[in-house]
Every structure is written in structure tokens, then in C-alpha cells.
Design a protein around this motif. Structure first.
Motif, PDB file in Angstrom:
ATOM      1  N   LEU A 154       0.836  -1.194   0.000  1.00  0.00           N
ATOM      2  CA  LEU A 154       0.000   0.000   0.000  1.00  0.00           C
ATOM      3  C   LEU A 154       0.874   1.248   0.000  1.00  0.00           C
ATOM      4  O   LEU A 154       1.974   1.246   0.555  1.00  0.00           O
ATOM      5  CB  LEU A 154      -0.898   0.032   1.240  1.00  0.00           C
ATOM      6  N   SER A 155       0.377   2.310  -0.604  1.00  0.00           N
ATOM      7  CA  SER A 155       1.081   3.587  -0.567  1.00  0.00           C
ATOM      8  C   SER A 155       0.884   4.203   0.815  1.00  0.00           C
ATOM      9  O   SER A 155      -0.036   3.835   1.549  1.00  0.00           O
ATOM     10  CB  SER A 155       0.535   4.523  -1.639  1.00  0.00           C
ATOM     11  N   PHE A 156       1.723   5.188   1.144  1.00  0.00           N
ATOM     12  CA  PHE A 156       1.566   5.844   2.439  1.00  0.00           C
ATOM     13  C   PHE A 156       0.256   6.628   2.494  1.00  0.00           C
ATOM     14  O   PHE A 156      -0.337   6.770   3.553  1.00  0.00           O
ATOM     15  CB  PHE A 156       2.768   6.745   2.750  1.00  0.00           C
ATOM     16  N   LYS A 157      -0.200   7.106   1.354  1.00  0.00           N
ATOM     17  CA  LYS A 157      -1.488   7.803   1.309  1.00  0.00           C
ATOM     18  C   LYS A 157      -2.618   6.826   1.673  1.00  0.00           C
ATOM     19  O   LYS A 157      -3.506   7.140   2.461  1.00  0.00           O
ATOM     20  CB  LYS A 157      -1.714   8.391  -0.084  1.00  0.00           C
ATOM     21  N   GLU A 158      -2.587   5.620   1.096  1.00  0.00           N
ATOM     22  CA  GLU A 158      -3.604   4.605   1.408  1.00  0.00           C
ATOM     23  C   GLU A 158      -3.528   4.184   2.871  1.00  0.00           C
ATOM     24  O   GLU A 158      -4.552   4.029   3.545  1.00  0.00           O
ATOM     25  CB  GLU A 158      -3.418   3.382   0.503  1.00  0.00           C
ATOM     26  N   ILE A 159      -2.295   4.027   3.377  1.00  0.00           N
ATOM     27  CA  ILE A 159      -2.115   3.651   4.783  1.00  0.00           C
ATOM     28  C   ILE A 159      -2.703   4.731   5.688  1.00  0.00           C
ATOM     29  O   ILE A 159      -3.383   4.432   6.666  1.00  0.00           O
ATOM     30  CB  ILE A 159      -0.623   3.417   5.103  1.00  0.00           C
ATOM     31  N   ALA A 160      -2.458   5.992   5.329  1.00  0.00           N
ATOM     32  CA  ALA A 160      -2.977   7.106   6.136  1.00  0.00           C
ATOM     33  C   ALA A 160      -4.506   7.074   6.189  1.00  0.00           C
ATOM     34  O   ALA A 160      -5.103   7.264   7.246  1.00  0.00           O
ATOM     35  CB  ALA A 160      -2.482   8.435   5.559  1.00  0.00           C
ATOM     36  N   VAL A 161      -5.145   6.801   5.050  1.00  0.00           N
ATOM     37  CA  VAL A 161      -6.616   6.745   5.013  1.00  0.00           C
ATOM     38  C   VAL A 161      -7.130   5.575   5.854  1.00  0.00           C
ATOM     39  O   VAL A 161      -8.030   5.722   6.671  1.00  0.00           O
ATOM     40  CB  VAL A 161      -7.125   6.629   3.553  1.00  0.00           C
ATOM     41  N   ILE A 162      -6.527   4.406   5.672  1.00  0.00           N
ATOM     42  CA  ILE A 162      -7.001   3.200   6.366  1.00  0.00           C
ATOM     43  C   ILE A 162      -6.815   3.316   7.878  1.00  0.00           C
ATOM     44  O   ILE A 162      -7.683   2.931   8.656  1.00  0.00           O
ATOM     45  CB  ILE A 162      -6.285   1.941   5.822  1.00  0.00           C
ATOM     46  N   THR A 163      -5.669   3.878   8.298  1.00  0.00           N
ATOM     47  CA  THR A 163      -5.395   3.971   9.741  1.00  0.00           C
ATOM     48  C   THR A 163      -5.881   5.278  10.346  1.00  0.00           C
ATOM     49  O   THR A 163      -5.743   5.494  11.545  1.00  0.00           O
ATOM     50  CB  THR A 163      -3.883   3.809  10.015  1.00  0.00           C
ATOM     51  N   ASP A 164      -6.433   6.145   9.501  1.00  0.00           N
ATOM     52  CA  ASP A 164      -7.002   7.417   9.939  1.00  0.00           C
ATOM     53  C   ASP A 164      -5.968   8.306  10.639  1.00  0.00           C
ATOM     54  O   ASP A 164      -6.204   8.844  11.713  1.00  0.00           O
ATOM     55  CB  ASP A 164      -8.218   7.184  10.852  1.00  0.00           C
ATOM     56  N   VAL A 165      -4.780   8.415  10.004  1.00  0.00           N
ATOM     57  CA  VAL A 165      -3.739   9.322  10.482  1.00  0.00           C
ATOM     58  C   VAL A 165      -3.234  10.132   9.292  1.00  0.00           C
ATOM     59  O   VAL A 165      -3.574   9.844   8.141  1.00  0.00           O
ATOM     60  CB  VAL A 165      -2.554   8.559  11.143  1.00  0.00           C
ATOM     61  N   SER A 166      -2.387  11.124   9.551  1.00  0.00           N
ATOM     62  CA  SER A 166      -1.810  11.902   8.452  1.00  0.00           C
ATOM     63  C   SER A 166      -0.731  11.074   7.748  1.00  0.00           C
ATOM     64  O   SER A 166      -0.204  10.105   8.311  1.00  0.00           O
ATOM     65  CB  SER A 166      -1.199  13.199   8.984  1.00  0.00           C
ATOM     66  N   ILE A 167      -0.395  11.484   6.529  1.00  0.00           N
ATOM     67  CA  ILE A 167       0.670  10.791   5.784  1.00  0.00           C
ATOM     68  C   ILE A 167       1.980  10.888   6.564  1.00  0.00           C
ATOM     69  O   ILE A 167       2.738   9.916   6.640  1.00  0.00           O
ATOM     70  CB  ILE A 167       0.811  11.362   4.360  1.00  0.00           C
ATOM     71  N   ASN A 168       2.251  12.056   7.156  1.00  0.00           N
ATOM     72  CA  ASN A 168       3.489  12.225   7.931  1.00  0.00           C
ATOM     73  C   ASN A 168       3.549  11.268   9.115  1.00  0.00           C
ATOM     74  O   ASN A 168       4.609  10.731   9.436  1.00  0.00           O
ATOM     75  CB  ASN A 168       3.626  13.671   8.414  1.00  0.00           C
ATOM     76  N   THR A 169       2.412  11.038   9.763  1.00  0.00           N
ATOM     77  CA  THR A 169       2.379  10.090  10.881  1.00  0.00           C
ATOM     78  C   THR A 169       2.666   8.672  10.380  1.00  0.00           C
ATOM     79  O   THR A 169       3.441   7.929  10.993  1.00  0.00           O
ATOM     80  CB  THR A 169       1.018  10.138  11.602  1.00  0.00           C
ATOM     81  N   ALA A 170       2.065   8.301   9.235  1.00  0.00           N
ATOM     82  CA  ALA A 170       2.317   6.970   8.660  1.00  0.00           C
ATOM     83  C   ALA A 170       3.793   6.817   8.302  1.00  0.00           C
ATOM     84  O   ALA A 170       4.409   5.789   8.590  1.00  0.00           O
ATOM     85  CB  ALA A 170       1.435   6.756   7.432  1.00  0.00           C
ATOM     86  N   LEU A 171       4.369   7.854   7.677  1.00  0.00           N
ATOM     87  CA  LEU A 171       5.799   7.823   7.328  1.00  0.00           C
ATOM     88  C   LEU A 171       6.659   7.699   8.584  1.00  0.00           C
ATOM     89  O   LEU A 171       7.622   6.928   8.612  1.00  0.00           O
ATOM     90  CB  LEU A 171       6.184   9.092   6.558  1.00  0.00           C
ATOM     91  N   GLY A 172       6.297   8.456   9.619  1.00  0.00           N
ATOM     92  CA  GLY A 172       7.050   8.406  10.874  1.00  0.00           C
ATOM     93  C   GLY A 172       7.011   7.031  11.510  1.00  0.00           C
ATOM     94  O   GLY A 172       8.024   6.524  11.997  1.00  0.00           O
ATOM     95  N   ARG A 173       5.828   6.416  11.489  1.00  0.00           N
ATOM     96  CA  ARG A 173       5.699   5.066  12.073  1.00  0.00           C
ATOM     97  C   ARG A 173       6.550   4.053  11.311  1.00  0.00           C
ATOM     98  O   ARG A 173       7.166   3.175  11.918  1.00  0.00           O
ATOM     99  CB  ARG A 173       4.234   4.633  12.081  1.00  0.00           C
TER     100      ARG A 173
END
Length: 194
Positions: A154-173
Motif C-alpha cells: 500500500l502507498s503511504f497515502k492509502e495507509i494514512a486513510v485506512i489507519t485514519d492518520v496523516s501521511i506524515n504520521t504513517a511515514l514516521g511510524r
């Protein structure tokens, strides 16, 4: 009753109370994002239609049985349902390149060797086991992002939507997950690469 300007949470309440039109508005509101997400994974319009319909069958069932409780997070919840159905589709059709007999995903499925020998196969198998153990020790939020990114592609954008966080938070994780895995490798003197 004017449904068009209502937030998702109110539309859900109206639908559960018998307002069938409310569901129609919800579907129309989010149709392009959900359909686009599914199509980006499948690349086939017929299969996308099937998974889209199956997604909303699950949505309707969950809403009608009053099991929905993620107020204000309707779209990420539906995207998660769609994502799981896409994974199920790939498992059924066995078209996922990273699928194993155990239905678990493996990062080593991406690595190819034109001349595999028994020693290499044994080492790869042990590396895979070691890496899975390390991933299991990660904090839940880091593990979730790492699995979605590496194993589910999944892209970080898709991960952000699915986990309901910002893209930066997904990248940080993801960054912290990789740092923690490296730290665990160093602490345990593991050798994961030749």
C-alpha cells in the motif's frame, strides 16, 4: 428530509433508523474514492465492481446489525473493508506474488535467485523466521504500517486513510519501525544479510 448536507455520522443514524435514502447519499458521497481504491489494487473493472458491491453488502450488514461504532470515521472504515476484500480476492485467485502456502506474506518472496541451492534456501527460511519475530515485537502502530507497506504494497497515502492518520504520521511510524528492527538486530547480533 434533506440528506445531502448531513455529515456521515447522521446519515448512518438515519439509515439505521430506516431511512434508506441516507445510505444512497453515503454511497454517492464516497463512491469514487472507494471504487478508485479498489481499482488501483485490482486493475480490472469487472472485479472492481464485484468487490465494490461486496464491500457495501458488508457495510449494510454491519449497519443493520448495529455493530458499527466508528463514528466520524466512515470512509476509512469502508476502505478497510474494501482492502480486506481485495486481499481475500487475491488469496482466492492465488494471484498475489507474495503469498505462501500458509497464507502469510513474506518479504523474501521479492528476492529471486537464479541458482538456489539447499544452503541458500535454509538461510532464507531462517532469515524469514527471524524477521517475522522482530516484526511481532514492534509496537502495534509501527507493525501495522510496516505490514501494510511491505507485505500489502500500500502507498503511504492509502495507509494514512485506512489507519485514519496523516501521511506524515504513517511515514514516521514506518521510519521508527525500521529503526527499531535495526536496533533489535544490533542488540541480538543477528545477521540478516550476507
Amino acid at each position: 428530509m434533506e440528506y445531502i448536507n448531513m455529515p456521515d455520522s447522521l446519515l448512518i443514524q438515519h439509515y439505521v433508523s430506516g431511512g434508506e435514502k441516507a445510505l444512497e447519499v453515503l454511497i454517492q458521497r464516497h463512491q469514487s474514492k472507494i471504487y478508485g481504491f479498489i481499482y488501483s489494487k485490482l486493475g480490472d473493472r469487472d472485479m472492481t465492481e464485484d468487490v465494490f458491491q461486496e464491500t457495501f453488502i458488508k457495510v449494510i450488514h454491519t449497519l443493520k446489525t448495529k455493530k458499527y461504532n466508528e463514528e466520524g470515521k466512515f470512509l476509512p472504515w469502508v476502505i478497510r473493508i474494501a482492502h480486506n476484500l481485495v486481499i481475500d480476492h487475491f488469496r482466492r485467485t492465488k494471484k498475489m506474488p507474495m503469498q505462501r502456502d500458509s497464507d502469510e506474506f513474506s518479504i523474501f518472496s521479492f528476492i529471486t535467485d537464479n541458482d538456489p541451492n539447499m544452503e541458500h534456501q535454509m538461510i532464507s527460511g531462517q532469515l524469514e523466521v527471524d524477521l517475522k519475530k522482530l516484526i511481532e515485537e514492534l509496537p502495534e502502530d509501527q507493525k501495522e504500517v510496516l505490514i501494510m507497506r511491505i507485505y500489502q504494497d500500500l502507498s503511504f497515502k492509502e495507509i494514512a486513510v485506512i489507519t485514519d492518520v496523516s501521511i506524515n504520521t504513517a511515514l514516521g511510524r514506518m521510519r521508527y519501525a525500521l529503526m527499531n528492527i535495526r536496533k533489535m538486530i544490533d542488540q541480538r547480533n543477528l545477521i540478516l544479510l550476507d
